[in-house]
Enzyme design. Structure first.
Site, short mmCIF file in Angstrom:
data_model
loop_
_atom_site.label_atom_id
_atom_site.label_comp_id
_atom_site.label_asym_id
_atom_site.label_seq_id
_atom_site.Cartn_x
_atom_site.Cartn_y
_atom_site.Cartn_z
NE ARG A 1 -3.54 -2.26 2.78
CZ ARG A 1 -3.25 -3.39 3.39
NH1 ARG A 1 -2.05 -3.55 3.95
NH2 ARG A 1 -4.13 -4.36 3.48
CG HIS B 1 -4.80 0.36 -3.57
ND1 HIS B 1 -4.14 0.27 -2.36
CD2 HIS B 1 -5.63 -0.72 -3.61
CE1 HIS B 1 -4.57 -0.79 -1.69
NE2 HIS B 1 -5.46 -1.41 -2.44
NE ARG C 1 -2.98 -4.08 -0.95
CZ ARG C 1 -2.42 -4.87 -0.03
NH1 ARG C 1 -1.12 -4.96 0.05
NH2 ARG C 1 -3.18 -5.56 0.81
#
Length: 376
Positions: A204, A306, A309
């Protein structure tokens, strides 16, 4: 109605109320108060101790305030902060809940003890109809109210809200080519390494900016995430192809710090991605770096930091990595959270044949093809 408002003209707080034998003695008892016969109001110096005493005295009488004007030292929500410290809440949760509570107080113009159920209902109705936030934001508001008014203050012992249906949206996933294009769009070594490690380890944005040099285990090709989301520690992978580039970055990092600081200050800076004043890189700065890189790489998808990720998890799944292992690397408490990537993994979907492909062609279509050939 009792109103307390700050006046920048004389730098004093002015208290107004209708004629009352109850309120007048209370107002008179507050030190350094001054009565204004012309507008029938009292004024008090802009002093936190005086204002706090004033609020405590008129709290039982439903005083109306402007929370943004009240000095922070008055501690309107001090019991909230005390409760979060006792429960060891994360900084993000504490900040999020406080934001929702403070907005409620601004909307109502009341102190917490004067809030009623109708106030909560009116505020939430205003939130949904006027501001139209995401469902997650409304749920966070409700959770903040339940925690504070039910658990901390015991003000509404049976407070609960009807369940909201959550939108089930799939993340936009970057392909391997798009991910590489984003990295190649960054000439700055520090910025590029920031995104590379985020993707390499599935971190994150808050986790990657708080990485310390000591969190990198070069011998085991591992990254230690200290107190990630939910205050949990975990280990995740570090790409072996990144080791040499990371070592080069550390030399550049040391050189740049020496240009700005003394040798001792450089040695005492623990952050892998240092920011200003011996602090880690700001989270907004990291997000801006990604946004600019995605724009330069001409990525048309709606992506954020994000998304790196998401790409990490999806690409691992497409390579055949076990879902439970991906769960561990991402730090998900439940495998149900990780299962969302099975819906966007390309290899999983490509191996599924549509049932239409298994239906044999109809006789009519076959005959039609034969007739067409005869005509030709």
């Amino acid at each position: 109605m009792i109103k307390l408002r700050y006046s920048p003209e004389d730098n004093r707080f002015h208290l107004q109320f209708g004629y009352s034998k109850t309120y007048f003695p209370i107002a008179k008892s507050i030190p350094n108060g001054f009565y204004h016969p012309r507008d029938k109001s009292w004024s008090y110096p802009n002093d936190p101790k005086t204002i706090k005493q004033l609020l405590n005295a008129f709290e039982p009488h439903d005083i109306r305030i402007s929370p943004k004007e009240i000095p922070k030292q008055c501690g309107i929500l001090e019991d909230y902060f005390k409760a979060t410290r006792e429960r060891n809440f994360t900084f993000c949760t504490t900040k999020s809940y406080y934001s929702h509570l403070f907005r409620l107080l601004v909307f109502t113009g009341k102190l917490p003890s004067n809030i009623r159920m109708i106030d909560l209902e009116n505020y939430l109705d205003h939130l949904v109809t006027e501001e139209k936030p995401k469902v997650a934001s409304v749920r966070a508001s409700r959770q903040a109210f339940i925690f504070y008014f039910r658990e901390v203050r015991k003000q509404f012992t049976h407070l609960k809200f009807p369940r909201m249906k959550v939108e089930n949206k799939l993340p936009e996933v970057l392909s391997a080519e798009e991910t590489r294009a984003i990295f190649d769009a960054l000439p700055n070594r520090k910025h590029k390494m920031l995104l590379l490690i985020s993707y390499s380890s599935g971190l994150r944005v808050s986790e990657v900016i708080h990485l310390k040099i000591t969190d990198i285990d070069f011998k085991r090709n591992m990254v230690r995430v200290t107190q990630g989301k939910g205050k949990k520690d975990r280990y995740t992978v570090l790409a072996s192809s990144l080791i040499e580039e990371l070592m080069e970055y550390l030399k550049i990092r040391e050189y740049n710090l020496l240009l700005k600081h003394s040798y001792n200050e450089m040695r005492s800076n623990p952050w892998l991605f240092p920011g200003m004043r011996n602090r880690p890189l700001n989270i907004r700065t990291a997000e801006t770096i990604f946004t600019n890189a995605a724009r330069k790489a001409k990525i048309k998808k709606k992506v954020t930091f994000h998304s790196l990720r998401h790409a990490f998890a999806t690409h691992l799944l497409e390579l055949g990595t076990d879902l439970r292992m991906i769960q561990t690397l991402l730090g998900h408490a439940s495998v149900r959270t990780t299962q969302i990537y099975t819906k966007v993994a390309r290899s999983r979907l490509e191996n599924i044949a549509s049932p239409l492909d298994r239906i044999p062609p109809t006789t009519e279509k076959t005959n039609l093809n034969k007739d067409s050939k005869k005509e030709i």
